[in-house]
Design an enzyme around this catalytic site. Structure first.
Site, PDB file in Angstrom:
ATOM      1  N   ASP A  90    -105.952  56.200 -27.552  1.00  0.00           N
ATOM      2  CA  ASP A  90    -105.837  54.745 -27.707  1.00  0.00           C
ATOM      3  C   ASP A  90    -104.403  54.505 -28.156  1.00  0.00           C
ATOM      4  O   ASP A  90    -104.077  54.660 -29.329  1.00  0.00           O
ATOM      5  CB  ASP A  90    -106.838  54.253 -28.764  1.00  0.00           C
ATOM      6  CG  ASP A  90    -106.779  52.738 -28.921  1.00  0.00           C
ATOM      7  OD1 ASP A  90    -106.491  52.044 -27.927  1.00  0.00           O
ATOM      8  OD2 ASP A  90    -106.989  52.254 -30.051  1.00  0.00           O
ATOM      9  N   GLU A 117    -105.984  54.497 -22.459  1.00  0.00           N
ATOM     10  CA  GLU A 117    -106.316  53.100 -22.227  1.00  0.00           C
ATOM     11  C   GLU A 117    -105.263  52.454 -21.341  1.00  0.00           C
ATOM     12  O   GLU A 117    -104.069  52.606 -21.565  1.00  0.00           O
ATOM     13  CB  GLU A 117    -106.403  52.340 -23.560  1.00  0.00           C
ATOM     14  CG  GLU A 117    -106.927  50.930 -23.372  1.00  0.00           C
ATOM     15  CD  GLU A 117    -107.067  50.193 -24.693  1.00  0.00           C
ATOM     16  OE1 GLU A 117    -107.908  50.612 -25.513  1.00  0.00           O
ATOM     17  OE2 GLU A 117    -106.348  49.210 -24.902  1.00  0.00           O
ATOM     18  N   ASP A 134    -108.902  52.657 -34.198  1.00  0.00           N
ATOM     19  CA  ASP A 134    -108.154  53.323 -33.121  1.00  0.00           C
ATOM     20  C   ASP A 134    -108.723  54.712 -32.837  1.00  0.00           C
ATOM     21  O   ASP A 134    -108.727  55.169 -31.691  1.00  0.00           O
ATOM     22  CB  ASP A 134    -106.679  53.451 -33.496  1.00  0.00           C
ATOM     23  CG  ASP A 134    -106.128  52.164 -34.076  1.00  0.00           C
ATOM     24  OD1 ASP A 134    -105.452  51.441 -33.348  1.00  0.00           O
ATOM     25  OD2 ASP A 134    -106.414  51.883 -35.256  1.00  0.00           O
TER      26      ASP A 134
END
Lengths: 185, 185
Positions: free
Chosen positions: B7, B68, B141
């Site tokens: 992330d 991501e 996260d």
């Protein structure tokens, strides 16, 4: 001062190396473009850009790397690639301990042509004249990379004075901050 | 299948490693966050993220890295940092020849919770349950990085079938393209 300018992009990443100091004629040491195929996957493209930039750093050993500051613009797809290519350029420089500075497109145009809204042709023409080249570097990304390097050489004295003034201001604040802390305890 | 999820972020870059196959219970092999100080310069921050990700890749040797997919959002400042951190993650993986796949936040939320508009708490709760953890990973996260890895493991079979179908379609087109060329000569 030897500066390597990077006009970041995934498909065409412009690179230009300029040597000189503000107020004196400048010399172009090299200019080119690192290209990656637009139908390749993003990972291998970033690796190819890293290799390309490393080769330029190996050959020219710049004291500073100037990269175009990326803003989110209308074309979202392009801006992401630009941000990713600029990250690779900054990473390559920082890994070698080479300082990185960022300049916005307007700052570069204003420094080179006198107008922050100059078009590509005007920037190319001024780069050609300033570096005493036979013709404007092609593609425009290559000319823009040289413009970034020139912009940095010219702005560096003012930027250094600003940083020194800020450092002096911070240093002069230390006693007063310490005394405030003492009082509030 | 061992997947390292990322992330991406400059201040907090979430990392999570998950092993397993679709349809079977999954195992968490590690989770954490690579942090860099927000008042450091961008170059050294990217170098710190690179070192952090390299250490995770060294330790866990994933077969695939899931990152991501970054979109330009309202917060321009954050999205640039996210794009730059994701570039470092993709570069580290591709340099080792590890395949990289991107998943959008909606794809991850939909895969994990059944809804593309799930909030962070719902994603955290499902990650905790799916990996049989004592409590949700903190910060968010870290949980999001695990969710990315799980999302990839679950989507991989369908993605592979799609890629095979596309490859078969391309292969079946080759003869007709060749014959068209012959005719036009």
């Amino acid at each position: 001062m030897r500066v390597l300018g990077v006009d970041p992009g995934l498909t065409r990443c412009g690179i230009g190396v300029v040597e000189g100091v503000a107020g004196r004629p400048l010399t172009m040491l090299g200019v080119g473009v690192v290209r990656t195929p637009s139908d390749d996957e993003i990972g291998p493209r970033l690796v190819a850009i890293e290799r390309g930039i490393e080769a330029w750093l190996d050959e020219h050993r710049p004291e500073l790397v100037a990269v175009e500051r990326v803003f989110a613009q209308h074309n979202v797809r392009t801006v992401m690639g630009t941000a990713q290519a600029s990250a690779v350029a900054m990473l390559c420089a920082a890994r070698r301990g080479i300082p990185v500075t960022l300049h916005t497109p307007s700052e570069v145009k204003a420094a080179i042509t006198g107008s922050g809204r100059a078009d590509k042709a005007q920037v190319g023409a001024m780069v050609t004249r300033l570096l005493r080249l036979a013709e404007p570097p092609r593609p425009a990304d290559a000319a823009d990379a040289l413009a970034l390097a020139i912009c940095h050489i010219w702005r560096a004295p003012a930027m250094n004075r600003l940083q020194q003034a800020q450092a002096a201001a911070r240093a002069s604040r230390i006693p007063s901050t310490a005394s405030v802390r003492k009082v509030t305890r």
